[in-house]
Design a protein around this motif. Structure first.
Motif, PDB file in Angstrom:
ATOM      1  N   TRP A 196       0.785  -1.192   0.114  1.00 55.76           N
ATOM      2  CA  TRP A 196       0.112  -0.112  -0.130  1.00 55.76           C
ATOM      3  C   TRP A 196       0.957   1.262  -0.043  1.00 55.76           C
ATOM      4  O   TRP A 196       0.620   2.319   0.645  1.00 55.76           O
ATOM      5  N   ASP A 197       1.976   1.240  -0.712  1.00 60.20           N
ATOM      6  CA  ASP A 197       2.834   2.473  -1.036  1.00 60.20           C
ATOM      7  C   ASP A 197       2.129   3.511  -1.646  1.00 60.20           C
ATOM      8  O   ASP A 197       1.305   2.884  -2.679  1.00 60.20           O
ATOM      9  N   PRO A 198       2.252   4.778  -1.547  1.00 57.81           N
ATOM     10  CA  PRO A 198       1.526   5.594  -2.246  1.00 57.81           C
ATOM     11  C   PRO A 198       1.441   5.514  -3.855  1.00 57.81           C
ATOM     12  O   PRO A 198       0.514   5.769  -4.510  1.00 57.81           O
ATOM     13  N   VAL A 199       2.788   5.184  -4.497  1.00 59.36           N
ATOM     14  CA  VAL A 199       2.954   4.797  -5.848  1.00 59.36           C
ATOM     15  C   VAL A 199       2.066   3.622  -6.200  1.00 59.36           C
ATOM     16  O   VAL A 199       1.293   3.734  -7.469  1.00 59.36           O
ATOM     17  N   GLU A 200       2.041   2.862  -5.483  1.00 56.02           N
ATOM     18  CA  GLU A 200       1.108   1.409  -5.780  1.00 56.02           C
ATOM     19  C   GLU A 200      -0.279   1.796  -5.838  1.00 56.02           C
ATOM     20  O   GLU A 200      -0.834   1.260  -6.715  1.00 56.02           O
ATOM     21  N   ASN A 201      -0.550   2.721  -4.876  1.00 53.36           N
ATOM     22  CA  ASN A 201      -2.009   3.077  -4.704  1.00 53.36           C
ATOM     23  C   ASN A 201      -2.367   3.901  -5.989  1.00 53.36           C
ATOM     24  O   ASN A 201      -3.295   3.768  -6.581  1.00 53.36           O
ATOM     25  N   ALA A 202      -1.531   4.791  -6.541  1.00 50.21           N
ATOM     26  CA  ALA A 202      -1.639   5.747  -7.620  1.00 50.21           C
ATOM     27  C   ALA A 202      -1.876   5.069  -9.003  1.00 50.21           C
ATOM     28  O   ALA A 202      -2.581   5.554  -9.598  1.00 50.21           O
ATOM     29  N   VAL A 203      -1.584   3.893  -9.170  1.00 47.88           N
ATOM     30  CA  VAL A 203      -1.708   3.193 -10.321  1.00 47.88           C
ATOM     31  C   VAL A 203      -3.142   1.861 -10.160  1.00 47.88           C
ATOM     32  O   VAL A 203      -3.669   1.759 -10.998  1.00 47.88           O
ATOM     33  N   ALA A 206     -11.980   2.657  -4.889  1.00 46.59           N
ATOM     34  CA  ALA A 206     -10.927   3.480  -5.512  1.00 46.59           C
ATOM     35  C   ALA A 206     -11.043   4.605  -4.457  1.00 46.59           C
ATOM     36  O   ALA A 206      -9.734   5.491  -4.387  1.00 46.59           O
ATOM     37  N   PHE A 207     -12.006   5.326  -4.162  1.00 44.30           N
ATOM     38  CA  PHE A 207     -12.272   6.405  -3.115  1.00 44.30           C
ATOM     39  C   PHE A 207     -11.611   6.127  -1.824  1.00 44.30           C
ATOM     40  O   PHE A 207     -10.909   7.132  -1.482  1.00 44.30           O
ATOM     41  N   GLN A 208     -11.630   5.153  -1.329  1.00 39.34           N
ATOM     42  CA  GLN A 208     -11.070   4.796   0.058  1.00 39.34           C
ATOM     43  C   GLN A 208      -9.504   4.803   0.116  1.00 39.34           C
ATOM     44  O   GLN A 208      -8.955   5.146   0.717  1.00 39.34           O
ATOM     45  N   VAL A 209      -8.892   4.436  -1.262  1.00 42.42           N
ATOM     46  CA  VAL A 209      -7.729   4.450  -1.440  1.00 42.42           C
ATOM     47  C   VAL A 209      -7.123   5.884  -1.793  1.00 42.42           C
ATOM     48  O   VAL A 209      -5.843   6.341  -1.121  1.00 42.42           O
ATOM     49  N   ILE A 210      -7.750   6.514  -2.709  1.00 43.21           N
ATOM     50  CA  ILE A 210      -7.173   7.718  -3.160  1.00 43.21           C
ATOM     51  C   ILE A 210      -7.204   8.840  -2.205  1.00 43.21           C
ATOM     52  O   ILE A 210      -6.187   9.847  -2.502  1.00 43.21           O
ATOM     53  N   VAL A 211      -8.124   8.916  -1.474  1.00 42.48           N
ATOM     54  CA  VAL A 211      -8.415  10.094  -0.655  1.00 42.48           C
ATOM     55  C   VAL A 211      -6.880  10.022   0.639  1.00 42.48           C
ATOM     56  O   VAL A 211      -6.384  11.239   0.614  1.00 42.48           O
ATOM     57  N   PRO A 212      -6.592   9.104   1.062  1.00 47.34           N
ATOM     58  CA  PRO A 212      -5.451   9.279   2.106  1.00 47.34           C
ATOM     59  C   PRO A 212      -4.031   9.104   1.320  1.00 47.34           C
ATOM     60  O   PRO A 212      -3.315   9.944   1.869  1.00 47.34           O
ATOM     61  N   ASN A 237      -0.800  19.901   8.319  1.00 43.48           N
ATOM     62  CA  ASN A 237       0.323  18.894   8.682  1.00 43.48           C
ATOM     63  C   ASN A 237      -0.581  17.605   8.614  1.00 43.48           C
ATOM     64  O   ASN A 237      -0.302  16.911   9.575  1.00 43.48           O
ATOM     65  N   ILE A 238      -1.495  17.418   7.844  1.00 42.04           N
ATOM     66  CA  ILE A 238      -2.304  15.930   8.020  1.00 42.04           C
ATOM     67  C   ILE A 238      -1.286  14.839   7.855  1.00 42.04           C
ATOM     68  O   ILE A 238      -0.594  14.870   6.913  1.00 42.04           O
ATOM     69  N   ALA A 239      -1.454  13.718   8.582  1.00 38.87           N
ATOM     70  CA  ALA A 239      -0.342  12.724   8.305  1.00 38.87           C
ATOM     71  C   ALA A 239      -0.835  11.765   7.600  1.00 38.87           C
ATOM     72  O   ALA A 239      -2.196  11.329   7.642  1.00 38.87           O
ATOM     73  N   MET A 240      -0.024  11.020   6.573  1.00 40.26           N
ATOM     74  CA  MET A 240      -0.590   9.699   5.867  1.00 40.26           C
ATOM     75  C   MET A 240      -0.711   8.904   6.944  1.00 40.26           C
ATOM     76  O   MET A 240      -0.187   8.736   8.235  1.00 40.26           O
ATOM     77  N   PRO A 241      -1.512   7.526   6.742  1.00 38.61           N
ATOM     78  CA  PRO A 241      -1.633   6.663   7.623  1.00 38.61           C
ATOM     79  C   PRO A 241      -0.388   5.886   7.993  1.00 38.61           C
ATOM     80  O   PRO A 241       0.735   5.650   7.366  1.00 38.61           O
ATOM     81  N   ALA A 242       0.009   5.843   9.539  1.00 36.83           N
ATOM     82  CA  ALA A 242       1.249   5.481  10.222  1.00 36.83           C
ATOM     83  C   ALA A 242       1.581   3.876   9.746  1.00 36.83           C
ATOM     84  O   ALA A 242       2.692   3.703   9.324  1.00 36.83           O
ATOM     85  N   GLU A 243       0.428   3.265   9.659  1.00 33.32           N
ATOM     86  CA  GLU A 243       0.547   2.034   9.241  1.00 33.32           C
ATOM     87  C   GLU A 243      -0.234   1.532   8.281  1.00 33.32           C
ATOM     88  O   GLU A 243      -1.425   1.188   8.518  1.00 33.32           O
ATOM     89  N   PRO A 244       0.240   1.725   6.854  1.00 31.63           N
ATOM     90  CA  PRO A 244      -0.460   1.715   5.749  1.00 31.63           C
ATOM     91  C   PRO A 244      -1.463   0.371   5.470  1.00 31.63           C
ATOM     92  O   PRO A 244      -2.369   0.114   5.119  1.00 31.63           O
ATOM     93  N   VAL A 245      -0.571  -0.671   5.798  1.00 30.14           N
ATOM     94  CA  VAL A 245      -1.072  -2.182   5.530  1.00 30.14           C
ATOM     95  C   VAL A 245      -2.340  -2.386   6.123  1.00 30.14           C
ATOM     96  O   VAL A 245      -3.430  -2.534   5.718  1.00 30.14           O
TER      97      VAL A 245
END
Length: 863
Positions: A284-291, A407-413, A431-439
Motif C-alpha cells: 500500500w505504498d502511495p505509488v502502488e495506490n496511484a496506479v 478507489a475512493f477509499q484508497v485515493i483520499v489518504p 500537517n495532516i499525516a499519512m496513515p502510520a501503518e498503511p497495510v
C-alpha cells in the motif's frame, strides 16, 4: 548538480578523458527529433480538429493531412527512441542520461532497462506506445478516426512537451534526455576541460537490476497508453454527438487496457516480492495506490459499457468512468513525478522541475472532460426503464459501485500530501499525516469491499442478460451456494480459519469460483464457449483473493528469537527482536519445521555455475573484477586458478543458508545483500517454492564492513609441513609452502624472499584456507596475515627455522561470522499468481471476442 550525490561528483572529477571527443551528432539529432515529434503532434491535432469541423472534400483533405502528420510524428518518435538507445548502448557518458542511468559493466538487458529508469525515458516509452495505438486506430476505425485521433494527438502534444527540454523565459518546458553532462552539472572539471568525458557511468539502481524490471515497466506503460483509447472515444462521442456509437469500438480497447494495466501492476508486485525485503507483493505504498486506483475505475468502465451494450443503460456512467480512468492515470503521473510523494514513498521519482507542467497538463484535460460533460449531459440518451433487482444490470451496477468505493477509499489518504500542498499554497498550515501503518489501515476497508465484489461477481453470472424471477434465482444459486459452503467449511476446519472477517472473505472467494466454474462448464463444448471470458476472469479473481487471504493473513514467522537476546537495541517495536534470528556460521539452529545452518558469504562469478565462497576471491583494481585467491575446482572441473582475474559484482553478497529436517528434505537459499553508496544496505529475499507455500527469507543484518576485525586470545604453534594441530575446535593441517615472485605490486629482487604458508582448516561442511605470508625485502621483514572471517580466526607467520623446517604461527581468534535472518512461510501464495494468469486469460478472451465483433460489424457496413 541535479540528483547527484557528493561522492558521485568527486568520482566524476577524478577520471580523465580517454574518448575522442563529444559525440554531439546523436544528441543533436535526438533533440531535433523531439522537437519534430512535438510539432507534428500539434499539427496532427490541428488537422484532425479541422477535419471534424469541415465537410465533403475539405474534410477528406484534412483527414489526409492529419494522417500524414501522424505518420511523421511516429517516425520522429521512433527516431528519438533509436537515438537514446544509441547513446546508452554506445556508453556515451558525455550525456547526462547515459551517465546517470547506465555503466560499462551493465549487461545488454539492463541497458534496455536503463532506458526507462529516468523520467525522460519513461515518458518516451509512453509516447511510443501511444504511437502504436494511434496507428492501430488509423488501420481499424475510419469512422471515428478524425475525432479520436485529434484527442490522441493532443495527448501526444502534452507528453512530447515533457521531454522538450527548452527554456521559455524562466519557465522550463520539459526535460531533455539528450542534454550533455557538462550542461547538467556545475562541476569544476568542466571549467578546465569542457570536453571532459567520464570513463564510466553511475549505473542502474541495484534494485532495478532484475529481469522483471525489463518486463514490468513496458507493460505498465502500455496499460497507461491503452487508458487513453476509451477516454478519446468518450470525448469523440460527445464532440460528434455520437453518444451511443463510440461504445462499440471503445469496448474491446477498454477490456484490453484493463488486462494489460492489471498485468503490469501484478508484475510490479511480483518484482517487489522477489526483490524487496518488506515480505510481500503489496505494501500500500502511495505509488502502488496511484496506479491501483485508475485500474479499478477502468474495470468499472468495462462493466458499465457491458451493460450499455445490452440494453442502452449506463451510458453516462460509462462516459464518466472512461474519462476518469485516463485522468487518474495523469493524476498518478503527477503524484509519482512531481516529487510531492518524496517523503511518503520509496518508489517516487525526484522532481525534475516539471511539477508545474504536469499540473497544467492534468488540469487542462480535466477541464476539457468536465466541460464536454456539462455541454452534452442533457443531450445524452438515457434508458427509461427502471433496473430490476433480478437483472444482471442491477448486480453489475452494485459491483461498479463497490469498485468506485474501493478507489475512493484508497485515493483520499494517498492524496494527503496534495491536500497539504494546496493548503500551503493558500497560506494555510496543514500537517495532516499519512496513515502510520498503511497495510492494516487499507486492509481493514479493502477486505470488506473485496467480500462484496466476490459475492457480486458470482451472483451476477446467473442472469445471462435476462430478467429472472426470485424463485428462478434461488434455484440457480442453490447448488453453487451449497457447494461453496461445504468447501469453505472444510477449508475453515483444515486451515484453522477462525477470524470472522477472514471466514467471510474465504466463503465469498470460494463462492465466486464455484459459481463461475458452473457457468464455464455450461459453455464447454458448445458454440457459446467464446462467451466464457467473463466467467474465466471471475474465476481468476476468486483464486487471487484466496491467495491474498492465506499468504497475507496466515503467513507464519519461523525465524523466532527464543533466546531473549536483544538483537536490535534501537528497535521501536518489540516484535522486531522476536521475529529475527541470529545464525552463526556452521551452527544449525531450529527454525520452524527445519534446522537452519548459515554456511557463509558467497558471490557470483561469471562463467561459474555455482556461488563462489567470498574468501576465494579478492577485489581487483578494476570495477566489476576480482582476483582468484586460490583454485576453484568442483567435481573435477576447474573453473579458475589462483591469480586469475574474473568478472564479478563484488558488492553483491549472497548468504548461503541450508535448511534440512528429519524427513530428509534439504535445500539451500541465497538471500542477497548489497552495500550501495547512495542507498545504504539493500536486501533481497530468497525463496523456496512448493505447490502450497513459499519459504521467504531475507537478511536483516550482515557484517560486510571493510574495517579490520578485533583479534584476541592469540596462541602460538610451532609446526612443520604436513603436521596437524588444533585451532579452537577446528583441525588444521600445515600443507605446503609456496614461493612468491611478487606480492601485489611489490616484486622480489635478488636477496629478497616471499613465501605463503597454506594451512587447511577443516570445518563440518567445508574446508577453509589460512594463507599467511612472510616477506623479506631489502633486509627487512614483513608479514601479511591470513584470515578466515567465517570462523573468526587469523594467522601470522612469526618465525621460520630453516634448519628444522619449523614454522612458528601466531593464531588469534575473533568473532565468528553471523547473520540476522527473518524467514516466514507464505501459504497458498501460488493461488495469487495462478489467479492472475487466469484473470488475464479471461480478459484477453473477452477482448478478442469484442474485437472480432467490431471487425465483423465494419465488414458488413462496407458491403
Amino acid at each position: 548538480m541535479e540528483g547527484v550525490g557528493f561522492s558521485r561528483f568527486l568520482s566524476l572529477k577524478s577520471k580523465p578523458n580517454t574518448h575522442m571527443g563529444i559525440h554531439s551528432f546523436v544528441g543533436n539529432l535526438g533533440h531535433t527529433l523531439v522537437i519534430v515529434s512535438f510539432v507534428t503532434a500539434l499539427l496532427t491535432a490541428a488537422a484532425y480538429y479541422l477535419s471534424v469541423a469541415k465537410k465533403g472534400f475539405q474534410r477528406q483533405e484534412w483527414i489526409s493531412n492529419g494522417r500524414q502528420m501522424f505518420y511523421l510524428h511516429g517516425a520522429a518518435v521512433a527516431g528519438v527512441v533509436g537515438c537514446l538507445y544509441w547513446i546508452l548502448f554506445s556508453r556515451y557518458f558525455e550525456y547526462h542520461y547515459a551517465w546517470n542511468h547506465s555503466a560499462n559493466e551493465l549487461p545488454f538487458y539492463y541497458i534496455i532497462s536503463s532506458f526507462w529508469e529516468g523520467q525522460e525515458g519513461s515518458f518516451i516509452l509512453w509516447i511510443f506506445w501511444n504511437v502504436l495505438i494511434g496507428l492501430a486506430i488509423l488501420r481499424f476505425d475510419k469512422k471515428f478516426e478524425p475525432s479520436v485521433m485529434a484527442v490522441v494527438a493532443l495527448v501526444q502534444v502534452f507528453l512530447s512537451s515533457m521531454v522538450l527540454g527548452v527554456m521559455i523565459g524562466d519557465f522550463k518546458l520539459g526535460s531533455s534526455p539528450f542534454i550533455l553532462l557538462r550542461d547538467a552539472l556545475s562541476a569544476p572539471v568542466f571549467e578546465t576541460n569542457p570536453d571532459f568525458i567520464p570513463e564510466n557511468g553511475t549505473g542502474l539502481n541495484p534494485l532495478l537490476q532484475n529481469i522483471w524490471m525489463v518486463i514490468h515497466p513496458p507493460i505498465l506503460f502500455m496499460g497507461y497508453a491503452l487508458s487513453l483509447v476509451p477516454f478519446a472515444y468518450a470525448l469523440a462521442g460527445m464532440w460528434t454527438k455520437q453518444y451511443k456509437e463510440w461504445v462499440r469500438p471503445a469496448f474491446p480497447w477498454a477490456i484490453f487496457g484493463v488486462a494489460v494495466l492489471g498485468l503490469g501492476i501484478i508484475l510490479g508486485g511480483y518484482w517487489a516480492y522477489v526483490t524487496l525485503s518488506f515480505g510481500g507483493f503489496w505494501a500500500w505504498d502511495p505509488v502502488e495506490n496511484a496506479v491501483y486506483v485508475p485500474w479499478l475505475i477502468m474495470v468499472g468502465a468495462v462493466h458499465t459499457m457491458l451493460i450499455f451494450r445490452k440494453n442502452s443503460t449506463a451510458l453516462r456512467t460509462s462516459i464518466v468512468l472512461s474519462l476518469a480512468g485516463f485522468l487518474l492515470i495523469l493524476y498518478s503521473t503527477f503524484l509519482t513525478r512531481s516529487g510531492i510523494l518524496g517523503n511518503a514513498s520509496v518508489h517516487s521519482f525526484t522532481d525534475l522541475g516539471l511539477s508545474g507542467q504536469l499540473l497544467i497538463g492534468m488540469l487542462f484535460f480535466l477541464a476539457l472532460s468536465a466541460g464536454m460533460c456539462v455541454l452534452h449531459w442533457k443531450k445524452m440518451p438515457s434508458a427509461e426503464q427502471e433496473v430490476s433487482v433480478y437483472t444482471k444490470e442491477f448486480w453489475i451496477f452494485l459491483g461498479v459501485t463497490v469498485l468506485c468505493l474501493m478507489a475512493f477509499q484508497v485515493i483520499v489518504p494517498t492524496s494527503i500530501p496534495v491536500w497539504n500542498s494546496i493548503a500551503g499554497f493558500f497560506g494555510i498550515e496543514s500537517n495532516i499525516a499519512m496513515p502510520a501503518e498503511p497495510v492494516p489501515f487499507y486492509n481493514k476497508f479493502q477486505l470488506w469491499f473485496a467480500v462484496g465484489l466476490a459475492l457480486l461477481s458470482g451472483t451476477g453470472q446467473f442472469f445471462f442478460w435476462r430478467k429472472m424471477k426470485r424463485d428462478e434465482l434461488f434455484r440457480a444459486m442453490a447448488v453453487p451456494v451449497m457447494v461453496s459452503m461445504i468447501i469453505s467449511a472444510l477449508v475453515i476446519v483444515l486451515a484453522k480459519v477462525h477470524t470472522l472477517p477472514y471466514i467471510l472473505f474465504l466463503t465469498a472467494s470460494v463462492y465466486t469460483i464455484v459459481a463461475n466454474v458452473q457457468i464455464f462448464v455450461r459453455f464447454l463444448g458448445s458454440a457459446s464457449f467464446r462467451l466464457s471470458g467473463g466467467a474465466v476472469s471471475h474465476i481468476g479473481l476468486g483464486l487471487m483473493l484466496l491467495g491474498i487471504l492465506f499468504s497475507s493473513g496466515y503467513s507464519k514467522i519461523i525465524s523466532l528469537n527464543n533466546t531473549g537476546r536483544i538483537i536490535f537495541e534501537r528497535a521501536e517495536d518489540e516484535a522486531v527482536n522476536i521475529e529475527h534470528q541470529v545464525l552463526w556460521v556452521n551452527q544449525p539452529v531450529p527454525m520452524g519445521d527445519y534446522q537452519a545452518n548459515y554456511l557463509g558469504k558467497r558471490i557470483k562469478v561469471e562463467g561459474v555455475p555455482y556461488y563462489v565462497e567470498l574468501d576465494r576471491v579478492e577485489p581487483a583494481d578494476q570495477p566489476m573484477r576480482v582476483v582468484a585467491a586460490n583454485d576453484f575446482v568442483v567435481d573435477g572441473v576447474t573453473y579458475f586458478l589462483e591469480g586469475d582475474t574474473l568478472k564479478s559484482d563484488y558488492s553483491q553478497v549472497f548468504c548461503e543458508i541450508e535448511y534440512f529436517n528429519e524427513q530428509g528434505e534439504r535445500f539451500r537459499l541465497f538471500p542477497r545483500v548489497q552495500d550501495t553508496e547512495n542507498q545504504g544496505m539493500l536486501r533481497s529475499p530468497s525463496l523456496k517454492r512448493d505447490w502450497n507455500q513459499d519459504l521467504f527469507a531475507y537478511i536483516a543484518y550482515v557484517n560486510i564492513e571493510k574495517d579490520e576485525p578485533v583479534w584476541e586470545n592469540a596462541e602460538t604453534f610451532e609446526v612443520k609441513q604436513g603436521e596437524r594441530f588444533f585451532i579452537n575446535d577446528f583441525v588444521a593441517e600445515f600443507t605446503e609452502v609456496k614461493s612468491l615472485p611478487a606480492v601485489g605490486d611489490l616484486k622480489m629482487e635478488q636477496g629478497d624472499a616471499a613465501i605463503k604458508a597454506r594451512i587447511k582448516v577443516h570445518d563440518k561442511n567445508r574446508v577453509y584456507w589460512l594463507e599467511p605470508m612472510f616477506i623479506i625485502k631489502d633486509q627487512r621483514i614483513g608479514r601479511v596475515q591470513g584470515q578466515v572471517p567465517d570462523l573468526g580466526i587469523h594467522a601470522v607467520v612469526e618465525d621460520i627455522d630453516p634448519e628444522t623446517g619449523t614454522f612458528t604461527f601466531s593464531v588469534a581468534a575473533g568473532q565468528k561470522d553471523f547473520v540476522v535472518v527473518r524467514a516466514e512461510i507464505k501459504p497458498m501464495i501460488n493461488f495469487m499468481w495462478i489467479g492472475t494468469v487466469v484473470l488475464m486469460l479471461g480478459l484477453c478472451m473477452a477482448a478478442k471476442r469484442r474485437f472480432d465483433e467490431f471487425r465483423k460489424m465494419q465488414a458488413k457496413k462496407n458491403l
